[in-house]
Structures are given as C-alpha cells and as structure tokens.
Design a protein around this motif. Structure first.
Motif, PDB file in Angstrom:
ATOM      1  N   UNK A   1     -16.811 -22.835  75.431  1.00  0.00           N
ATOM      2  CA  UNK A   1     -17.354 -23.537  74.266  1.00  0.00           C
ATOM      3  C   UNK A   1     -16.436 -23.352  73.062  1.00  0.00           C
ATOM      4  N   UNK A   2     -16.435 -24.348  72.160  1.00  0.00           N
ATOM      5  CA  UNK A   2     -15.710 -24.182  70.911  1.00  0.00           C
ATOM      6  C   UNK A   2     -16.482 -23.214  70.018  1.00  0.00           C
ATOM      7  N   UNK A   3     -15.815 -22.586  69.044  1.00  0.00           N
ATOM      8  CA  UNK A   3     -16.493 -21.582  68.208  1.00  0.00           C
ATOM      9  C   UNK A   3     -17.750 -22.105  67.522  1.00  0.00           C
ATOM     10  N   UNK A   4     -17.735 -23.369  67.085  1.00  0.00           N
ATOM     11  CA  UNK A   4     -18.907 -23.945  66.433  1.00  0.00           C
ATOM     12  C   UNK A   4     -19.863 -24.629  67.387  1.00  0.00           C
ATOM     13  N   UNK A   5     -19.564 -24.594  68.696  1.00  0.00           N
ATOM     14  CA  UNK A   5     -20.401 -25.149  69.762  1.00  0.00           C
ATOM     15  C   UNK A   5     -20.490 -26.677  69.714  1.00  0.00           C
ATOM     16  N   UNK A   6     -19.554 -27.320  69.005  1.00  0.00           N
ATOM     17  CA  UNK A   6     -19.566 -28.785  68.991  1.00  0.00           C
ATOM     18  C   UNK A   6     -19.170 -29.356  70.347  1.00  0.00           C
ATOM     19  N   UNK A   7     -18.260 -28.669  71.053  1.00  0.00           N
ATOM     20  CA  UNK A   7     -17.768 -29.136  72.339  1.00  0.00           C
ATOM     21  C   UNK A   7     -17.690 -27.982  73.320  1.00  0.00           C
ATOM     22  N   UNK A   8     -17.763 -28.332  74.607  1.00  0.00           N
ATOM     23  CA  UNK A   8     -17.628 -27.342  75.675  1.00  0.00           C
ATOM     24  C   UNK A   8     -16.715 -27.937  76.739  1.00  0.00           C
ATOM     25  N   UNK A   9     -15.641 -27.239  77.059  1.00  0.00           N
ATOM     26  CA  UNK A   9     -14.751 -27.667  78.138  1.00  0.00           C
ATOM     27  C   UNK A   9     -15.253 -27.059  79.447  1.00  0.00           C
ATOM     28  N   UNK A  10     -15.388 -27.896  80.457  1.00  0.00           N
ATOM     29  CA  UNK A  10     -15.854 -27.450  81.771  1.00  0.00           C
ATOM     30  C   UNK A  10     -14.854 -27.918  82.816  1.00  0.00           C
TER      31      UNK A  10
ATOM     32  N   UNK B   1      -8.478 -29.081  89.075  1.00  0.00           N
ATOM     33  CA  UNK B   1      -7.816 -29.836  88.024  1.00  0.00           C
ATOM     34  C   UNK B   1      -8.717 -30.816  87.287  1.00  0.00           C
ATOM     35  N   UNK B   2      -9.973 -30.948  87.697  1.00  0.00           N
ATOM     36  CA  UNK B   2     -10.883 -31.861  87.006  1.00  0.00           C
ATOM     37  C   UNK B   2     -11.456 -31.168  85.777  1.00  0.00           C
ATOM     38  N   UNK B   3     -11.362 -31.825  84.636  1.00  0.00           N
ATOM     39  CA  UNK B   3     -11.803 -31.241  83.378  1.00  0.00           C
ATOM     40  C   UNK B   3     -12.720 -32.221  82.667  1.00  0.00           C
ATOM     41  N   UNK B   4     -13.881 -31.729  82.253  1.00  0.00           N
ATOM     42  CA  UNK B   4     -14.843 -32.526  81.506  1.00  0.00           C
ATOM     43  C   UNK B   4     -15.092 -31.841  80.174  1.00  0.00           C
TER      44      UNK B   4
ATOM     45  N   UNK C   1     -21.251 -36.212  78.014  1.00  0.00           N
ATOM     46  CA  UNK C   1     -19.821 -36.236  78.294  1.00  0.00           C
ATOM     47  C   UNK C   1     -19.056 -36.962  77.191  1.00  0.00           C
ATOM     48  N   UNK C   2     -18.042 -36.289  76.664  1.00  0.00           N
ATOM     49  CA  UNK C   2     -17.145 -36.897  75.678  1.00  0.00           C
ATOM     50  C   UNK C   2     -15.859 -37.398  76.319  1.00  0.00           C
ATOM     51  N   UNK C   3     -15.369 -36.651  77.304  1.00  0.00           N
ATOM     52  CA  UNK C   3     -14.104 -37.029  77.937  1.00  0.00           C
ATOM     53  C   UNK C   3     -14.052 -36.452  79.342  1.00  0.00           C
ATOM     54  N   UNK C   4     -13.457 -37.222  80.259  1.00  0.00           N
ATOM     55  CA  UNK C   4     -13.170 -36.750  81.607  1.00  0.00           C
ATOM     56  C   UNK C   4     -11.668 -36.839  81.794  1.00  0.00           C
ATOM     57  N   UNK C   5     -11.027 -35.703  82.037  1.00  0.00           N
ATOM     58  CA  UNK C   5      -9.577 -35.628  82.032  1.00  0.00           C
ATOM     59  C   UNK C   5      -9.062 -35.110  83.365  1.00  0.00           C
ATOM     60  N   UNK C   6      -8.000 -35.704  83.852  1.00  0.00           N
ATOM     61  CA  UNK C   6      -7.321 -35.238  85.053  1.00  0.00           C
ATOM     62  C   UNK C   6      -6.100 -34.451  84.602  1.00  0.00           C
ATOM     63  N   UNK C   7      -6.171 -33.141  84.683  1.00  0.00           N
ATOM     64  CA  UNK C   7      -5.078 -32.328  84.163  1.00  0.00           C
ATOM     65  C   UNK C   7      -3.799 -32.491  84.975  1.00  0.00           C
ATOM     66  N   UNK C   8      -3.927 -32.927  86.227  1.00  0.00           N
ATOM     67  CA  UNK C   8      -2.720 -33.183  87.017  1.00  0.00           C
ATOM     68  C   UNK C   8      -1.904 -34.307  86.385  1.00  0.00           C
ATOM     69  N   UNK C   9      -2.610 -35.329  85.894  1.00  0.00           N
ATOM     70  CA  UNK C   9      -1.931 -36.436  85.229  1.00  0.00           C
ATOM     71  C   UNK C   9      -1.394 -35.980  83.877  1.00  0.00           C
ATOM     72  N   UNK C  10      -2.186 -35.204  83.154  1.00  0.00           N
ATOM     73  CA  UNK C  10      -1.761 -34.742  81.833  1.00  0.00           C
ATOM     74  C   UNK C  10      -0.510 -33.878  81.901  1.00  0.00           C
ATOM     75  N   UNK C  11      -0.349 -33.159  83.003  1.00  0.00           N
ATOM     76  CA  UNK C  11       0.789 -32.259  83.119  1.00  0.00           C
ATOM     77  C   UNK C  11       2.060 -32.894  83.613  1.00  0.00           C
ATOM     78  N   UNK C  12       1.984 -34.130  84.085  1.00  0.00           N
ATOM     79  CA  UNK C  12       3.180 -34.784  84.607  1.00  0.00           C
ATOM     80  C   UNK C  12       4.201 -35.001  83.504  1.00  0.00           C
TER      81      UNK C  12
END
Length: 331
Positions: free
Chosen positions: A141-150, A155-158, A166-177
């Motif tokens: 969680x972020x310090x102010x609890x506005x967002x939580x990364x799961x 490599x799947x990140x929400x 859900x605010x964002x669904x991210x594929x870290x494999x793509x982000x790291x390319x």
C-alpha cells in the motif's frame, strides 16, 4: 592375563559366593518426560514496525498479530485475524492504524487443489474489507493508502485504489523490455513500495538469485524509468528504499545449502556492503566483512540496519548505520 568386564566380574563373584547364579533384576525404566513446546511467534519487520504473528494453539485458523515499534517497543496495534498466510515473507503491513494482511484459503497440498490468496484490511474498530483475490499475491500500500500495488504470479501487476477498485493492470514483462537484459528470460517483478507522496511505485527485477534491475513507475501515467543493474554483484542481499531510491546491497555469493555456507564462512572471503543512489549513480561503501553477509534492511530514509561484521555470524547481532542523503562518490 585378560581381565573380565566389570559387570561380568561382579556376576562371577556373586555366583562364587552363593554357589548359584544370582538373578539381578533389570533396572527400573524411567518414563520419558512429556515433550514441551515453546510457541514462538513468527516475526516480520517492515520499516520500524515489528509484527509478531502468534497462531492460536487451540485454533490453527486464528492468528494474533501484535504490532510494536521495533526501536521503542511502543504498542502500535493488536488484531486477531483468521487464515493468515504466516509463512509469507511479507504477509502484513500497518498504515494509519489499519492492518493489511494476506489470508490463504483452500487446500494447497495437492497439485489440483483449489486455493486463493485474499488481501484484507482490518481497521482498529474491528471492521474489515476484502480488497483483492488471486493466487500467490504480494502487495504494497502507499503511505496514504490511496493506492495498493498487488502482484500475482511472477509478472502480473494490478494497482487498486483504497476501495479495491482497479486503477491499472500492468504487464511488467512488457514494461521491462528495452530496460532489463533478462526481460525475455522469465524474471520476477517484486513490489518494494511507494514514494512518501504515493506518486511513484518501485519494483525490483530478479532472475533466480540475481538482482537484474529496478523499475520506477509514475502513478499518473505509469511511465517507467528503469535501471539496469545486471553488472552489480548483487544476489539475495539487497534492499531498496522506495522513499529515496537508494539501493543497499552486498556482493555475498548466493548460497543454497549448509555445506556451501560453511565453506564460505571458512574462506574468509571479503564481502562489501554498498549503498547506491540510483538517480545519481553515486555509491558509498558502508562496511566490509570476512566470510559472512550482512542482510541489509532500511529502517527509514537514512538508517540502514545490517549484521555486525565484528560479531560471530551465528549470533545474529545487528547494528545500524546512518547513510546521509547525497553521500558517496560516483562509480
């Protein structure tokens, strides 16, 4: 002359004196004492917070969680939570009095078992809400609890908001390319935490025991800044400070069994603990040791805790060092 064993000599003497064999009664058997068990809590440290997780011996589903300040011992909270995934390396966090915890449900003992992890938030007033469900989750969680990364899987990140939406669904494999050399080799993305203002999410990228790099993502548009660290001799011993973007790491080798660990300790090999500022590229040597690692851990923005290099490594004695912001020299 060959001497008889003492027990046989005594038996011969008894026979000689009585003219007959004396039957010696067997020694009385003493019942083994009932085993005693010392129930010790599992301890997890997150920043200055110390979490003691005690599974109820009368009900294995219930876990008492006591949170204290690791430095002062001040009580920060106490909760009783069902189905806590105690073996997880990071099952709990506390923010603004709210406890975030991973609960594992279902049977995990067979290959085809049906199970899930659930992320819950427990408030001091006893109310609770489920925020996310998946298999094999990690969270920050972020310090102010506005967002939580799961993260789930490897490599799947929400990213969810404080209500679990859900605010964002991210594929870290793509982000790291194009950033990480191991982007196509099945590396794992590990959420580390958020900046103090909750606008930046930090992750480390590992491939097996090696640290390959760091990803820094802006919450406004999820643009990625990447740091290729594949040239660093960093394996299991590293800790990234998400508030400052500084990485503490040692060049201790990856050890997978007790024999290798003992050989390493006997070798007296020099191990160096270093802090690198990722934004500036500056590095500072904090300590060196002979034949032992450091297990570094950031306590706050400038305080780094690690194993005392002057102590017996088996004692696990820890010390802290202040590493001022901006200190160091360019590599």
């Amino acid at each position: 002359m060959r001497r008889l064993p003492r027990w046989l000599a005594a038996l011969t003497l008894a026979t000689t004196l009585s003219g007959c064999l004396v039957e010696v009664p067997p020694p009385e058997e003493t019942a083994a004492p009932s085993p005693t068990y010392e129930v010790r809590p599992a301890v997890r440290l997150v920043g200055r917070a110390r979490f003691a997780l005690n599974v109820d011996p009368a009900d294995a589903r219930e876990t008492d969680i006591r949170v204290t300040d690791d430095s002062s011992g001040e009580e920060l909270g106490a909760f009783t939570v069902p189905d806590v995934h105690v073996p997880h390396y990071h099952p709990v966090e506390l923010h603004n009095g709210n406890l975030y915890v991973i609960q594992r449900l279902g049977d995990t003992t067979s290959p085809n078992a049906s199970w899930s992890d659930e992320l819950w938030r427990y408030r001091p007033d006893g109310t609770a809400e489920r925020l996310y469900t998946a298999q094999g989750i990690d969270f920050r969680p972020s310090p102010g609890e506005e967002r939580i990364a799961v993260r789930y899987g490897e490599q799947a990140l929400v990213v969810i908001d404080g209500q679990g939406r859900t605010e964002a669904t991210l594929d870290t494999a793509v982000l790291g390319q194009g950033i990480l050399p191991a982007a196509e080799e099945g590396w794992m993305a590990n959420p580390v935490g958020w900046s103090a203002d909750g606008r930046t999410l930090w992750l480390t990228a590992t491939w097996g025991p090696r640290l390959e790099g760091v990803l820094c993502m802006a919450a406004e548009d999820w643009a990625v800044t990447g740091y290729d660290l594949s040239d660093l001799p960093a394996h299991f011993e590293h800790d990234l400070n998400p508030a400052t973007g500084r990485l503490a790491y040692s060049d201790a080798p990856a050890l997978f069994d007790a024999d290798a660990a003992e050989a390493f300790q006997r070798s007296g090999q020099t191990v160096t603990l270093t802090v690198r500022d990722l934004a500036t590229g500056q590095s500072e040597v904090v300590a060196t040791a002979a034949g032992q690692g450091f297990r570094p851990r950031w306590v706050d923005d400038v305080t780094l805790e690690y194993d005392d290099p002057a102590a017996n490594p088996d004692l696990g004695q820890r010390i802290t060092s202040i590493v001022p912001l901006g200190a160091g020299s360019s590599d």
